[in-house]
Design a protein around this motif. Structure first.
Motif, PDB file in Angstrom:
ATOM      1  N   SER A   1     -19.175  44.699  28.870  1.00  0.00           N
ATOM      2  CA  SER A   1     -18.686  44.326  30.196  1.00  0.00           C
ATOM      3  C   SER A   1     -18.275  42.849  30.277  1.00  0.00           C
ATOM      4  CB  SER A   1     -19.732  44.638  31.264  1.00  0.00           C
ATOM      5  OG  SER A   1     -20.911  43.905  31.006  1.00  0.00           O
ATOM      6  N   TRP A   2     -18.579  42.091  29.243  1.00  0.00           N
ATOM      7  CA  TRP A   2     -18.199  40.684  29.166  1.00  0.00           C
ATOM      8  C   TRP A   2     -16.724  40.504  28.778  1.00  0.00           C
ATOM      9  CZ3 TRP A   2     -16.416  39.895  24.302  1.00  0.00           C
ATOM     10  CH2 TRP A   2     -16.880  40.764  23.305  1.00  0.00           C
ATOM     11  N   ILE A   3     -16.089  41.550  28.278  1.00  0.00           N
ATOM     12  CA  ILE A   3     -14.713  41.457  27.783  1.00  0.00           C
ATOM     13  C   ILE A   3     -13.737  40.930  28.840  1.00  0.00           C
ATOM     14  CG2 ILE A   3     -12.725  42.858  27.038  1.00  0.00           C
ATOM     15  CD1 ILE A   3     -14.581  44.297  25.127  1.00  0.00           C
ATOM     16  N   PRO A   4     -13.741  41.451  30.076  1.00  0.00           N
ATOM     17  CA  PRO A   4     -12.767  40.911  31.046  1.00  0.00           C
ATOM     18  C   PRO A   4     -12.927  39.408  31.301  1.00  0.00           C
ATOM     19  CG  PRO A   4     -13.635  42.996  31.831  1.00  0.00           C
ATOM     20  CD  PRO A   4     -14.442  42.623  30.622  1.00  0.00           C
ATOM     21  N   ALA A   5     -14.139  38.926  31.415  1.00  0.00           N
ATOM     22  CA  ALA A   5     -14.353  37.498  31.674  1.00  0.00           C
ATOM     23  C   ALA A   5     -13.852  36.651  30.508  1.00  0.00           C
ATOM     24  CB  ALA A   5     -15.826  37.217  31.947  1.00  0.00           C
ATOM     25  N   VAL A   6     -14.165  37.064  29.294  1.00  0.00           N
ATOM     26  CA  VAL A   6     -13.712  36.329  28.108  1.00  0.00           C
ATOM     27  C   VAL A   6     -12.189  36.400  27.994  1.00  0.00           C
ATOM     28  CG1 VAL A   6     -13.773  36.290  25.576  1.00  0.00           C
ATOM     29  CG2 VAL A   6     -15.893  36.568  26.874  1.00  0.00           C
ATOM     30  N   CYS A   7     -11.637  37.562  28.275  1.00  0.00           N
ATOM     31  CA  CYS A   7     -10.180  37.717  28.171  1.00  0.00           C
ATOM     32  C   CYS A   7      -9.445  36.874  29.212  1.00  0.00           C
ATOM     33  CB  CYS A   7      -9.789  39.183  28.303  1.00  0.00           C
ATOM     34  SG  CYS A   7     -10.094  40.145  26.807  1.00  0.00           S
ATOM     35  N   VAL A   8      -9.986  36.769  30.410  1.00  0.00           N
ATOM     36  CA  VAL A   8      -9.337  35.942  31.431  1.00  0.00           C
ATOM     37  C   VAL A   8      -9.323  34.484  30.981  1.00  0.00           C
ATOM     38  CG1 VAL A   8      -9.600  35.004  33.776  1.00  0.00           C
ATOM     39  CG2 VAL A   8      -9.741  37.467  33.386  1.00  0.00           C
ATOM     40  N   MET A   9     -10.427  34.015  30.429  1.00  0.00           N
ATOM     41  CA  MET A   9     -10.477  32.629  29.934  1.00  0.00           C
ATOM     42  C   MET A   9      -9.558  32.442  28.735  1.00  0.00           C
ATOM     43  SD  MET A   9     -14.449  31.496  30.440  1.00  0.00           S
ATOM     44  CE  MET A   9     -15.173  32.932  29.677  1.00  0.00           C
ATOM     45  N   ALA A  10      -9.553  33.415  27.827  1.00  0.00           N
ATOM     46  CA  ALA A  10      -8.687  33.328  26.646  1.00  0.00           C
ATOM     47  C   ALA A  10      -7.219  33.392  27.046  1.00  0.00           C
ATOM     48  CB  ALA A  10      -9.021  34.451  25.659  1.00  0.00           C
ATOM     49  N   TYR A  11      -6.918  34.236  28.017  1.00  0.00           N
ATOM     50  CA  TYR A  11      -5.531  34.319  28.491  1.00  0.00           C
ATOM     51  C   TYR A  11      -5.085  32.984  29.078  1.00  0.00           C
ATOM     52  CZ  TYR A  11      -1.371  35.566  31.061  1.00  0.00           C
ATOM     53  OH  TYR A  11      -0.090  35.594  31.527  1.00  0.00           O
ATOM     54  N   ALA A  12      -5.916  32.400  29.916  1.00  0.00           N
ATOM     55  CA  ALA A  12      -5.560  31.112  30.541  1.00  0.00           C
ATOM     56  C   ALA A  12      -5.312  30.055  29.472  1.00  0.00           C
ATOM     57  CB  ALA A  12      -6.666  30.670  31.497  1.00  0.00           C
ATOM     58  N   ALA A  13      -6.166  30.025  28.460  1.00  0.00           N
ATOM     59  CA  ALA A  13      -6.021  29.024  27.395  1.00  0.00           C
ATOM     60  C   ALA A  13      -4.777  29.273  26.559  1.00  0.00           C
ATOM     61  CB  ALA A  13      -7.264  29.014  26.515  1.00  0.00           C
TER      62      ALA A  13
END
Length: 175
Positions: free
Chosen positions: A52-64
């Motif tokens: 369930s951590w995938i969306p949070a990590v992906c949002v941060m990775a996408y922004a970067a």
């Protein structure tokens, strides 16, 4: 995003604008694909509680990854391709197109999400990111270290070397 913008500013002249655009397009595509698969599996009632951590990590990775290239480089290229006589108008028009495209993408997200599920817009934006990387690789010229005249020649489909050669006097013609 601030960190990515700082890194992009530091490495843009070393690696070039085209490299950053392609890298950013590919990386954002991968991040969006991971999000699409996650939401697709969740909609199919797979147990995703352990990831369930995938969306949070992906949002941060996408922004970067977005800010590393797609969020910064077009501004730099826009500033480089317009002559000073039309730079203000050209950059204003480019910003206007950017805002309109952002508004359209938000509406597309909403329509696809409401009609087909949350995963569908992520698949579509994944395809857009990969297609943008391909488009950049084929059609966007590298502007790093180029003069305005060289960039203008490249945009017209001519080689910058031809301009240098034509501006040099032909010594053999004199003799």
């Amino acid at each position: 995003m601030l960190f990515s913008a700082g890194v992009a500013s530091l490495i843009m002249d070393k690696f070039g604008r085209k490299f950053l655009l392609i890298s950013s397009g590919l990386l954002t595509g991968v991040v969006l694909l991971i999000m699409a698969i996650y939401f697709h599996l969740k909609n199919l009632d797979f147990d995703v509680i352990h990831v369930s951590w995938i969306p949070a990590v992906c949002v941060m990775a996408y922004a970067a990854t977005f800010k590393l290239g797609l969020g910064l480089v077009p501004i730099v290229i826009t500033a480089e391709i317009f002559p000073t006589t039309v730079k203000a108008i050209g950059m204003t028009l480019a910003d206007t197109v950017y805002v309109i495209a952002a508004a359209i993408s938000i509406n597309i997200y909403y329509v696809l999400y409401r009609n087909f599920g949350i995963h569908v817009p992520f698949y579509m934006f994944t395809a857009c990111s990969f297609l943008m990387a391909i488009f950049t690789a084929i059609w966007i010229p590298e502007t790093k270290g180029k003069t305005l005249d060289e960039i203008q020649l490249m945009l017209k489909g001519k080689k910058a070397v031809a301009a240098k050669e034509s501006s040099e006097p032909n010594i053999s013609a004199r003799y």
